[in-house]
Write a protein that holds these residues in place. Structure first.
Motif, mmCIF file in Angstrom:
data_model
loop_
_atom_site.group_PDB
_atom_site.id
_atom_site.type_symbol
_atom_site.label_atom_id
_atom_site.label_comp_id
_atom_site.label_asym_id
_atom_site.label_seq_id
_atom_site.Cartn_x
_atom_site.Cartn_y
_atom_site.Cartn_z
ATOM 1 N N SER A 1 -5.282 9.134 5.137
ATOM 2 C CA SER A 1 -4.580 8.147 4.313
ATOM 3 C C SER A 1 -3.754 8.846 3.245
ATOM 4 C CB SER A 1 -5.593 7.209 3.659
ATOM 5 O OG SER A 1 -4.952 6.369 2.706
ATOM 6 N N THR A 2 -2.630 8.247 2.878
ATOM 7 C CA THR A 2 -1.815 8.778 1.780
ATOM 8 C C THR A 2 -2.367 8.384 0.419
ATOM 9 O OG1 THR A 2 -0.330 6.858 1.810
ATOM 10 C CG2 THR A 2 0.253 8.749 3.214
ATOM 11 N N GLU A 3 -3.286 7.449 0.369
ATOM 12 C CA GLU A 3 -3.859 7.036 -0.911
ATOM 13 C C GLU A 3 -4.719 8.166 -1.477
ATOM 14 O OE1 GLU A 3 -6.392 3.361 -2.931
ATOM 15 O OE2 GLU A 3 -6.271 3.541 -0.738
ATOM 16 N N GLY A 4 -4.443 8.557 -2.694
ATOM 17 C CA GLY A 4 -5.189 9.634 -3.336
ATOM 18 C C GLY A 4 -4.726 11.021 -2.935
ATOM 19 N N SER B 1 -5.395 15.487 3.204
ATOM 20 C CA SER B 1 -6.164 14.267 3.016
ATOM 21 C C SER B 1 -7.328 14.253 3.992
ATOM 22 C CB SER B 1 -5.271 13.038 3.246
ATOM 23 O OG SER B 1 -6.008 11.838 3.113
ATOM 24 N N ASP C 1 0.821 -1.206 0.000
ATOM 25 C CA ASP C 1 0.000 0.000 0.000
ATOM 26 C C ASP C 1 0.861 1.264 0.000
ATOM 27 O OD1 ASP C 1 0.926 -0.413 2.543
ATOM 28 O OD2 ASP C 1 -1.021 -0.270 3.534
ATOM 29 N N THR C 2 1.977 1.262 -0.742
ATOM 30 C CA THR C 2 2.802 2.451 -0.949
ATOM 31 C C THR C 2 2.220 3.236 -2.117
ATOM 32 O OG1 THR C 2 4.787 1.328 -0.141
ATOM 33 C CG2 THR C 2 5.111 3.302 -1.484
ATOM 34 N N HIS C 3 1.942 4.538 -1.908
ATOM 35 C CA HIS C 3 1.143 5.288 -2.884
ATOM 36 C C HIS C 3 1.897 6.380 -3.623
ATOM 37 C CE1 HIS C 3 -2.302 3.131 -1.434
ATOM 38 N NE2 HIS C 3 -2.163 3.605 -0.210
ATOM 39 N N TRP C 4 2.938 6.980 -3.037
ATOM 40 C CA TRP C 4 3.639 8.041 -3.739
ATOM 41 C C TRP C 4 5.072 8.176 -3.248
ATOM 42 C CZ3 TRP C 4 5.117 11.327 0.031
ATOM 43 C CH2 TRP C 4 4.243 11.613 1.091
ATOM 44 N N ASP D 1 0.152 3.791 3.202
ATOM 45 C CA ASP D 1 -1.124 3.696 3.911
ATOM 46 C C ASP D 1 -1.377 5.010 4.642
ATOM 47 O OD1 ASP D 1 -3.502 2.685 4.813
ATOM 48 O OD2 ASP D 1 -2.628 1.440 6.378
#
Length: 393
Positions: A272-275, A291, A235-238, A251
């Motif tokens: 969350s870091t997602e998005g 976020s 779940d690494t996003h950026w 995450d």
């Protein structure tokens, strides 16, 4: 008003100082119609903003002999000061492809039919100049990233690195050399290139029934040597950088990875870091993340959350400098959606609604002491810092 000349529209008065978010100037940049399409993007490096466009067809050109039509098929770059005045303009000999980059007053372009070039302000005694350099490149179009004396291009199957000063190719690295299925993000930090990649499926298969290996972070020296590699959670996003550290959104945590590959900290965040899209300010080692309605400021050197702010709702990607963070949004100081600002200390600074009711529209750039907004064929310059509104006349 000629294109590239700022039209000042501020209000003058006794004891009046223009406020944050107030419109200072605007101009139109439409230009003469052309027979071909015109791909265009706007970028900024903090000191100037740049209109980068492909031209194809006939355009008006003036010189010592007069004004007339000429045929063009090139990439044209025009640089503007924070005042809205044109700084310089120059053309590459071919159209650009992929994603250009700007840094320290230079514009880097990957060219159609091969090659990479850089354009910059002509010498003081010249109206025009040739590109600083043009380097050979025969692969697929490049997405360019520049910082300091390093220029990196990402393409379909790997990366290529150039010396930003003279165009010398330093190294080329294919994804397969990293045992990576695809490089999904890159970031530059001094003399270190960080790559975030996805891995091959665990059993070599590629269909949806087989799980992918965990992402991997690679730290690559300026000669192409892979100095470090580290497996990451799925779940690494950026990926971003501050100083020499790689910053990763994992995450609901912010990870900082040092140049030697060791994790300096894993910092829990409110959202969350997602998005989410992080915004870094390298001169202060500050990273912002917005976020789930909360803006957070992180001191990367100390590894802690400095403050949280939840009175403004940001839309799109904000911009930031050592004074604060700015973006499209809404809050107690705005009527609908407009420009909002929070100071670097975490205090609400100002909010301003566009006077023509446009709302949150246009590309937002930070140029010196102005917030520059590009909408259709108009450029607007808004003041960044608030003043004191005394008596208007």
């Amino acid at each position: 008003m000629a294109a590239g000349t700022g039209l000042t529209v501020g209000i003058a008065g006794c004891g009046y100082q223009s406020g944050g978010g107030e419109l200072d100037w605007q101009f139109e940049f439409g230009g003469a119609p052309m027979s071909g399409s015109s791909d265009e993007t706007w970028l900024a490096d903090g000191d100037s903003c740049y209109r980068i466009r492909n031209r194809s067809g006939r355009t008006i050109q003036s010189d010592d002999t007069g004004v007339g039509f000429v045929d063009v098929d090139d990439a044209r770059v025009t640089a503007y000061h924070e005042t809205g005045d044109q700084h310089w303009s120059q053309s590459a000999d071919r159209q650009y492809v992929g994603d250009p980059a700007v840094a320290d007053g230079r514009v880097y372009l990957a060219l159609e039919d091969g090659g990479v070039t850089t354009l910059e302000a002509p010498a003081d005694d010249a109206d025009e100049s040739t590109p600083r350099w043009t380097a050979d490149w025969e692969g697929s179009p490049l997405s360019l990233h520049a910082a300091g004396d390093t220029l990196v291009g990402r393409h379909e199957t790997g990366v290529v690195c150039f010396d930003a000063d003279d165009g010398t190719e330093r190294f080329a690295l294919e994804d397969e050399a990293l045992a990576a299925d695809a490089v999904v993000d890159i970031a530059l930090a001094g003399d270190r290139l960080w790559l975030l990649s996805t891995g091959d499926p665990t059993d070599g298969e590629t269909d949806a029934d087989h799980e992918l290996e965990a992402p991997t972070l690679y730290g690559i020296d300026d000669d192409g040597t892979v100095e470090t590699s580290r497996s990451l959670p799925a779940d690494t996003h950026w990926l971003e950088t501050v100083g020499s550290d790689a910053l990763l959104g994992v995450d609901d945590e912010l990870w900082a990875i040092a140049a030697d590959g060791d994790r300096r900290f894993a910092l829990p965040l409110e959202g969350s870091t997602e998005g989410a899209t992080p915004v870094t300010v390298s001169e202060t080692e500050r990273c912002y993340q917005y976020s789930d309605g909360t803006l957070e400021a992180i001191d990367v050197s100390a590894g802690n959350v400095v403050w949280q702010y939840d009175e403004y709702s940001f839309r799109g990607t904000p911009v930031a400098d050592s004074d604060g963070i700015y973006g499209w949004g809404s809050g107690p100081d705005t009527d609908g959606c407009g420009l909002v600002a929070v100071t670097s200390d975490g205090d609400g600074w100002w909010g301003a609604s566009p006077t023509d009711g446009r709302g949150c529209l246009g590309t937002l750039l930070l140029v010196g002491d102005r917030l520059v907004v590009v909408v259709d064929e108009t450029v607007y310059g808004y003041r960044k810092t608030p003043g004191s509104r005394y008596t208007l006349v």
